[in-house]
Design a protein around this motif. Sequence first.
Motif, PDB file in Angstrom:
ATOM      1  N   SER A 122       0.807  -1.213   0.000  1.00  0.00           N
ATOM      2  CA  SER A 122       0.000   0.000   0.000  1.00  0.00           C
ATOM      3  C   SER A 122       0.842   1.266   0.000  1.00  0.00           C
ATOM      4  N   GLY A 123       2.159   1.129  -0.121  1.00  0.00           N
ATOM      5  CA  GLY A 123       2.994   2.308   0.013  1.00  0.00           C
ATOM      6  C   GLY A 123       3.052   2.757   1.457  1.00  0.00           C
ATOM      7  N   ALA A 124       3.405   3.992   1.671  1.00  0.00           N
ATOM      8  CA  ALA A 124       3.608   4.490   3.036  1.00  0.00           C
ATOM      9  C   ALA A 124       2.300   4.797   3.758  1.00  0.00           C
ATOM     10  N   ASP A 125       1.225   5.109   3.020  1.00  0.00           N
ATOM     11  CA  ASP A 125      -0.027   5.568   3.629  1.00  0.00           C
ATOM     12  C   ASP A 125      -1.137   4.571   3.315  1.00  0.00           C
ATOM     13  N   LEU A 126      -1.472   3.726   4.261  1.00  0.00           N
ATOM     14  CA  LEU A 126      -2.469   2.683   4.047  1.00  0.00           C
ATOM     15  C   LEU A 126      -3.859   3.279   3.829  1.00  0.00           C
ATOM     16  N   ARG A 127      -4.209   4.299   4.590  1.00  0.00           N
ATOM     17  CA  ARG A 127      -5.545   4.895   4.456  1.00  0.00           C
ATOM     18  C   ARG A 127      -5.735   5.488   3.058  1.00  0.00           C
ATOM     19  N   GLU A 128      -4.744   6.224   2.590  1.00  0.00           N
ATOM     20  CA  GLU A 128      -4.841   6.835   1.269  1.00  0.00           C
ATOM     21  C   GLU A 128      -4.900   5.770   0.173  1.00  0.00           C
TER      22      GLU A 128
END
Length: 351
Positions: A221-227
């Motif tokens: 998910s990259g660094a930002d899971l929420r985004e």
Amino acid sequence: MIRSLRLADFRCFGALDLEVPAEGAILTGDNAQGKTSILEALCVLVRLHSPRTHRMTTMGKFGTKGFGIAGDPWGSERQVRYSREGLFLKADDETRPSQTRYLEDGGLVVWMGNEDLELVRGPGEGRRRYLDFLGAQIDENYRRSWSRYRRALRAKNLLLKEGRARDAEILAYEEILVEHGTVLMESRARLVKELTPLAAEAQRAVSGKDEPLTLNYLPASGADLRESMLQARERETRLRQAVVGPHRDELDLRLHGMPAAEFASEGQQRTLALALKLAQGKLLEQRGGKLPIYLMDDIFGELDPGRRNALMSHLPPLAQKWITTTHLDWLKETPELGEIGRFRVNDGTCK
């Protein structure tokens, strides 16, 4: 580490009562006689985990209603019993009401087997399990977040599969996924950072060559899971499954800067798999504060004498080893195992 092991209706064993020396045991016998099942029972007793199945129901002897395992890991008398009524856990005459309570003062395990080659050339699921088995043993927060993330993921996927508008419910589960998924991502990043020098050292020791090994954690998910979840919402609705999160993470393995699955020889891949497990054991020792037990399932017959002896030299000398093998020819070339116990396994018996 473990001096006694007792089984009732576990796999092919109707009953087993085994006493072993502190150094451990070598279990010899033909294939499909029960050798691996003894190692599996040890893993379940110590970690409530089987490397062969996720379902407790499959571990009972055919035709029985459940199974029992008992033993004395690290001097603590422990019992694991499974039946249709569920899982019953006990430690030193104290009933443990949950798996978390049972594991909070449990022991540590490293499992090594021929299937470890899939760590290098198999799908990412095996590498995620490698990190999860390590993280769950040394970090209670990892174990809790891993359990809650999996439950929330299962619920979200069920809602997505329905194909109906359930946005409010999906969003509620996504909050849980973000909270516990972030814990997993941060923990995995730390684990890989700590594992990298240990694995590189083990790779050099076992191979006898300067083969630079690097490990890289690649969060799906990259660094930002929420985004990432927000951006993936339309795709998840279309595919009817969750496509971002720690359940899609990858552990990148490279030799000489090249992907090991594609460019390493089979011998190098086999050595790399051993290096990963040796690094796991070293980190368990460092972070867990005690030596793990090494459960080694039929790996020595596949190794040449040089790598076999290098592996044994790299293992902690005081760590207990349980080893399965179909023959003992290689033992003449491995003097480090001189004091270990010898047992013959045949058709559900061990003598």
